[in-house]
Design a protein around this motif. Sequence first.
Motif, PDB file in Angstrom:
ATOM      1  N   ASN A  98       0.851  -1.200   0.000  1.00  0.00           N
ATOM      2  CA  ASN A  98       0.000   0.000   0.000  1.00  0.00           C
ATOM      3  C   ASN A  98       0.880   1.242   0.000  1.00  0.00           C
ATOM      4  O   ASN A  98       1.883   1.297   0.729  1.00  0.00           O
ATOM      5  CB  ASN A  98      -0.873   0.064   1.255  1.00  0.00           C
ATOM      6  CG  ASN A  98      -2.090  -0.839   1.217  1.00  0.00           C
ATOM      7  OD1 ASN A  98      -3.076  -0.584   1.886  1.00  0.00           O
ATOM      8  ND2 ASN A  98      -2.037  -1.916   0.465  1.00  0.00           N
ATOM      9  N   VAL A  99       0.495   2.215  -0.801  1.00  0.00           N
ATOM     10  CA  VAL A  99       1.157   3.518  -0.834  1.00  0.00           C
ATOM     11  C   VAL A  99       0.110   4.577  -0.520  1.00  0.00           C
ATOM     12  O   VAL A  99      -1.026   4.500  -1.001  1.00  0.00           O
ATOM     13  CB  VAL A  99       1.785   3.757  -2.223  1.00  0.00           C
ATOM     14  CG1 VAL A  99       2.097   5.227  -2.440  1.00  0.00           C
ATOM     15  CG2 VAL A  99       3.029   2.906  -2.409  1.00  0.00           C
TER      16      VAL A  99
ATOM     17  N   CYS B 105      -6.582   4.456  -5.726  1.00  0.00           N
ATOM     18  CA  CYS B 105      -7.763   5.267  -5.427  1.00  0.00           C
ATOM     19  C   CYS B 105      -7.346   6.729  -5.335  1.00  0.00           C
ATOM     20  O   CYS B 105      -6.401   7.073  -4.626  1.00  0.00           O
ATOM     21  CB  CYS B 105      -8.441   4.810  -4.131  1.00  0.00           C
ATOM     22  SG  CYS B 105      -9.480   3.355  -4.338  1.00  0.00           S
ATOM     23  N   GLN B 106      -8.067   7.561  -6.051  1.00  0.00           N
ATOM     24  CA  GLN B 106      -7.812   8.996  -6.078  1.00  0.00           C
ATOM     25  C   GLN B 106      -9.028   9.702  -5.511  1.00  0.00           C
ATOM     26  O   GLN B 106     -10.149   9.500  -5.979  1.00  0.00           O
ATOM     27  CB  GLN B 106      -7.538   9.456  -7.508  1.00  0.00           C
ATOM     28  CG  GLN B 106      -7.212  10.935  -7.644  1.00  0.00           C
ATOM     29  CD  GLN B 106      -6.843  11.313  -9.073  1.00  0.00           C
ATOM     30  OE1 GLN B 106      -7.047  10.538 -10.003  1.00  0.00           O
ATOM     31  NE2 GLN B 106      -6.304  12.518  -9.256  1.00  0.00           N
TER      32      GLN B 106
ATOM     33  N   ALA C 116       0.289  16.750  -6.441  1.00  0.00           N
ATOM     34  CA  ALA C 116       0.351  17.932  -7.299  1.00  0.00           C
ATOM     35  C   ALA C 116      -0.997  18.603  -7.479  1.00  0.00           C
ATOM     36  O   ALA C 116      -1.060  19.816  -7.696  1.00  0.00           O
ATOM     37  CB  ALA C 116       0.926  17.536  -8.659  1.00  0.00           C
ATOM     38  N   ASP C 117      -2.075  17.847  -7.400  1.00  0.00           N
ATOM     39  CA  ASP C 117      -3.396  18.426  -7.649  1.00  0.00           C
ATOM     40  C   ASP C 117      -4.303  18.418  -6.426  1.00  0.00           C
ATOM     41  O   ASP C 117      -5.507  18.651  -6.541  1.00  0.00           O
ATOM     42  CB  ASP C 117      -4.081  17.694  -8.810  1.00  0.00           C
ATOM     43  CG  ASP C 117      -4.441  16.256  -8.457  1.00  0.00           C
ATOM     44  OD1 ASP C 117      -3.968  15.751  -7.419  1.00  0.00           O
ATOM     45  OD2 ASP C 117      -5.203  15.635  -9.226  1.00  0.00           O
ATOM     46  N   GLY C 118      -3.769  18.157  -5.253  1.00  0.00           N
ATOM     47  CA  GLY C 118      -4.573  18.164  -4.034  1.00  0.00           C
ATOM     48  C   GLY C 118      -5.324  16.877  -3.783  1.00  0.00           C
ATOM     49  O   GLY C 118      -6.164  16.810  -2.867  1.00  0.00           O
ATOM     50  N   SER C 119      -5.027  15.839  -4.565  1.00  0.00           N
ATOM     51  CA  SER C 119      -5.662  14.536  -4.342  1.00  0.00           C
ATOM     52  C   SER C 119      -5.035  13.826  -3.153  1.00  0.00           C
ATOM     53  O   SER C 119      -3.842  13.978  -2.883  1.00  0.00           O
ATOM     54  CB  SER C 119      -5.492  13.630  -5.566  1.00  0.00           C
ATOM     55  OG  SER C 119      -6.137  14.143  -6.703  1.00  0.00           O
ATOM     56  N   VAL C 120      -5.837  13.044  -2.457  1.00  0.00           N
ATOM     57  CA  VAL C 120      -5.315  12.015  -1.569  1.00  0.00           C
ATOM     58  C   VAL C 120      -5.257  10.740  -2.404  1.00  0.00           C
ATOM     59  O   VAL C 120      -6.214  10.388  -3.096  1.00  0.00           O
ATOM     60  CB  VAL C 120      -6.214  11.803  -0.338  1.00  0.00           C
ATOM     61  CG1 VAL C 120      -5.761  10.581   0.466  1.00  0.00           C
ATOM     62  CG2 VAL C 120      -6.198  13.047   0.551  1.00  0.00           C
ATOM     63  N   PHE C 121      -4.120  10.058  -2.368  1.00  0.00           N
ATOM     64  CA  PHE C 121      -3.958   8.805  -3.103  1.00  0.00           C
ATOM     65  C   PHE C 121      -3.777   7.642  -2.133  1.00  0.00           C
ATOM     66  O   PHE C 121      -3.103   7.780  -1.110  1.00  0.00           O
ATOM     67  CB  PHE C 121      -2.740   8.857  -4.034  1.00  0.00           C
ATOM     68  CG  PHE C 121      -2.905   9.714  -5.244  1.00  0.00           C
ATOM     69  CD1 PHE C 121      -3.652   9.271  -6.330  1.00  0.00           C
ATOM     70  CD2 PHE C 121      -2.302  10.961  -5.316  1.00  0.00           C
ATOM     71  CE1 PHE C 121      -3.794  10.069  -7.461  1.00  0.00           C
ATOM     72  CE2 PHE C 121      -2.432  11.765  -6.444  1.00  0.00           C
ATOM     73  CZ  PHE C 121      -3.189  11.310  -7.525  1.00  0.00           C
ATOM     74  N   CYS C 122      -4.370   6.533  -2.484  1.00  0.00           N
ATOM     75  CA  CYS C 122      -4.208   5.295  -1.722  1.00  0.00           C
ATOM     76  C   CYS C 122      -4.108   4.160  -2.731  1.00  0.00           C
ATOM     77  O   CYS C 122      -4.941   4.073  -3.643  1.00  0.00           O
ATOM     78  CB  CYS C 122      -5.408   5.083  -0.785  1.00  0.00           C
ATOM     79  SG  CYS C 122      -5.446   3.485   0.052  1.00  0.00           S
ATOM     80  N   THR C 123      -3.103   3.311  -2.616  1.00  0.00           N
ATOM     81  CA  THR C 123      -2.939   2.227  -3.582  1.00  0.00           C
ATOM     82  C   THR C 123      -2.950   0.872  -2.888  1.00  0.00           C
ATOM     83  O   THR C 123      -2.734   0.771  -1.680  1.00  0.00           O
ATOM     84  CB  THR C 123      -1.618   2.355  -4.371  1.00  0.00           C
ATOM     85  OG1 THR C 123      -0.535   1.826  -3.574  1.00  0.00           O
ATOM     86  CG2 THR C 123      -1.317   3.791  -4.738  1.00  0.00           C
TER      87      THR C 123
END
Length: 577
Positions: free
Chosen positions: A41-42, A385-386, A50-57
Amino acid sequence: MSDKSPINKKGCLSIHGKTAALVFILLVCSLYPASMHACTNVIVGKDASADGSVFCTYSCDSYGLFYGLPIYLSEKHHRGEMRNLVSSYSRIPRGSIPVTEEAEVDAQGNMRTYHVVGNINEWQVSIGESTFNVDSCLIDTTAMLDHSLLMVLALQRAKTARQAIRIITNLVEKYGFRSQGESFSVCDPNEAWLLEMVSQGPGSGKAVWVALRIPDNAICAHANESRIRQFNMKDKQNVMYHKDVIKFARKIGRFSGKDNEFSFRDAYNPPKFSGRRACDARVWSFFNRFCKGMDKYLPYVSGIEETWEEELPVWVVPDRKLTLQDIQATMRDHYEGTVFEHGEDITRGLTNSPYPQGIAFAYGGKRYFNERYISSPQSAFSWICQMRAYKPREIGGIIWFGNDDGNMVAQTPVYCCATDVPPCYDIKGADDVTFSMDNAFWVCNWVSNMVYPRYNVLFPELKAVRDSLDSSYAAAMPAIEAKAEELLKTNRDAAIRFLSDYSVEKAQQMIDRWRRLAFFLIVKYNDMAEKPEVNGVFTRNQYGRGAKVKRLSYPTSVKRIIAEQTGERYMRPAAKQ
């Protein structure tokens, strides 16, 4: 410690006789799939993107696992209704609980489960996980809830990451936790959390846990090893924990210091060679991509060094803000450019492949290991997930999904409001031993398994198609989302239908393109040769037959190894003068 103490020298509750034998058998059975179910998981905070997203992988790495992209439609329920629990991965029934358990209930006692697409729900809450091995005294096979069930139940009930953590931990308090140790990524458009949990042991029906909020400007990862050490018990805003998390460690002899010295990882999953080299090294590789100075952690993550000055931190602040493309590249990581990358030796196989054969092996009475990458051929599926707080929630949440190792597929965008499962991600008509040309798991694996044994020749073909699809999705996003926002102003149902149709369309286009790639590869590289082509069209001679094929050869590194190991056996004699 007296001989009659229920605590043994390993810090486990002692059990005897038939009970001990049963627990041993259950432990062996549970360890086997856990060793095969290894995930990465990242996590990226909103101010680190860069665009204010929270990312979860999530890369779900489990040999033999067949899986698709499930959709759970929002439903209304009445008090007293029961939900049958079936483990998402094993399909094993686990009993039933009230549908309204840990859900918001209105004045009439009715409630609504939320819409869930894979591992993201309509409120842009996303949950991923990775398993870490623990001793038998921290496993409760009598409990009802495993990690896969907890993720689904929380996604159906939570509007925020904090609420999802509360739901998971409350459910475990009532029904127990049957998995091994788990690290959960729990994220929403505004916050990202790391939750770690272990059972309180056989028959306990309880678990202990700690959750830390990841700073908004930081990146974090976990990969089958506990990551949480000390935590600030007074920081109620950024830390949550079970009241007995330290008390239980004392009870089983895992901790004896002051409370502020307590380390969750050291008590319940102390680092060993495999945990540092095969697990935390994956975390290090992610950090190393975006932060300078990571070499100081090499003595720890190498696994070889017995002492180290600095341990790998739970999170770091990147040198620059990350894009979706950065996250995609991370999920395709093979330690490129680091000391852990496979060198020019036999470990790269005969075709310069970054994928080793298996995780470990024994020879001549000695044990050996292969490097364990983020990108693994054992991956059943992978996703990113974005979550975007600045977009309407129907549009802001996307799960970029792929049925295979992230390096070998183009992950297609599926919006969190999508009401239809793309047919290629539906598991109907196929399973782990039934191939289907209409199923993405099998078509993507078909292509991958052509590429693996001839990687240096075939992978560039796959990469070109993959990258072209990735670019097309990114280029289309602004116009697609602009249209969806316009529709949303006047007709929410129409906006949802538009995004759902788009999600299905892209997935089906992907599998069609992957089928054509499979046909192309088998023709072009048939019989270990290469047929010439121009822009995907095979060339022909003046008589209409295919042009003369090109014979393929080993990479230079393999030629050197063959020459060194075989001496003169395959050497042609020098031409006579």
